[in-house]
Write an enzyme that holds these catalytic residues in place. Structure first.
Site, PDB file in Angstrom:
ATOM      1  N   GLU A   1      80.340  51.383  26.419  1.00  0.00           N
ATOM      2  CA  GLU A   1      79.345  51.113  25.387  1.00  0.00           C
ATOM      3  C   GLU A   1      79.879  51.282  23.974  1.00  0.00           C
ATOM      4  OE1 GLU A   1      76.663  51.934  28.949  1.00  0.00           O
ATOM      5  OE2 GLU A   1      78.657  52.493  28.250  1.00  0.00           O
TER       6      GLU A   1
ATOM      7  N   GLU B   1      76.074  53.581  35.315  1.00  0.00           N
ATOM      8  CA  GLU B   1      75.001  54.567  35.271  1.00  0.00           C
ATOM      9  C   GLU B   1      74.045  54.418  36.443  1.00  0.00           C
ATOM     10  OE1 GLU B   1      74.523  55.601  30.592  1.00  0.00           O
ATOM     11  OE2 GLU B   1      74.148  53.510  31.151  1.00  0.00           O
TER      12      GLU B   1
END
Length: 255
Positions: free
Chosen positions: A129, A109
């Site tokens: 995640e 990210e």
């Protein structure tokens, strides 16, 4: 500035290196605060034109420091900048990610929050995640679908599997591939090319490109017009035209 983020000025290029190689550059709160400070320094210094973000020890970043999160609930977020001091508020000046090794979870990210990505052919990206009962809430679910095909983005988010840099280059997410160990050098070459251009024009162009994706087609030129009006009456625009006519390199003032 914390030892967790090393900074280096190379003429007009500001290099920021995540420096926790023992943890694959996992981001804890101290690292996030240090990166936020480094990004503030980039935007505040008129002599700096562009930033490059990379990692020490052969990896870019493995994401949030899960050990710190598990032990104390620490989350490496900084004010309105979000994860890592970057993901929710990138700098006004261009930022290039130079990726070696792994760019995973929050590390991926961070790369997505940059304007350009240069990666080693052996680099691996992923937002795993869901494998830890989490979601990529710092841009993975928001930016990936606008950078790569929808179904590929959905695969990345829902499976949590890794993607190699070569495939992401084919999909247009990675701008340039480099040989292993050469990602930073390749990113610096790109940065120097950008730094040679008019700084006021570069900052304005970055702003328009990043914002305009959310504008309605019928509104785009009306929204763009006031945002670029200052460019055509700037000293840099006059200097650029004059330098072209005189066959010399422009001397930019950034105004």
């Amino acid at each position: 500035m914390s030892d967790c983020v090393e900074v280096q000025r190379l003429d007009a290029v500001w290099v920021m290196r995540l420096n926790r190689p023992q943890a694959r550059n996992a981001v804890n709160l101290e690292t996030a605060q240090a990166l936020a400070a480094a990004l503030d320094a980039l935007d505040a210094d008129p002599e700096l034109r562009i930033g490059v973000l990379t990692g020490a020890g052969g990896n870019f970043c493995s994401g949030m420091d899960l050990k710190a999160f598990a032990a104390t609930g620490e989350r490496p977020y900084v004010g309105n900048r979000g994860f890592g001091g970057l993901c929710e508020k990138p700098p006004a000046k261009p930022l290039i990610a130079a990726v070696e090794g792994y760019a995973l979870a929050g590390g991926c990210e961070l790369a997505l929050a940059c304007d350009l990505i240069v990666a080693s052919r052996e680099a691996r990206f992923g937002v795993p995640e869901v494998k830890r009962g989490l979601v990529p809430g710092s841009g993975g679910m928001l930016r990936l679908p606008s950078h790569i095909p929808y179904h590929v983005a959905m695969e990345a988010v829902l499976t949590g599997d890794f993607f190699d840099a070569e495939r992401l280059h084919q999909l247009g997410l990675v701008n340039r591939l480099a040989e292993p160990g050469q990602a930073l050098d390749a990113a610096l070459a790109m940065a120097r090319t950008i730094a040679d251009n008019g700084p006021l024009a570069v900052r304005t162009a970055k702003s328009i490109v990043s914002q305009s994706r959310n504008w309605r087609p019928e509104d785009r030129f009306d929204l763009q017009r006031p945002r670029i009006a200052h460019i055509f009456v700037s000293e840099d625009a006059h200097e650029g035209a004059t330098a072209f006519a005189e066959k010399r390199k422009p001397v930019w003032k950034g105004k």
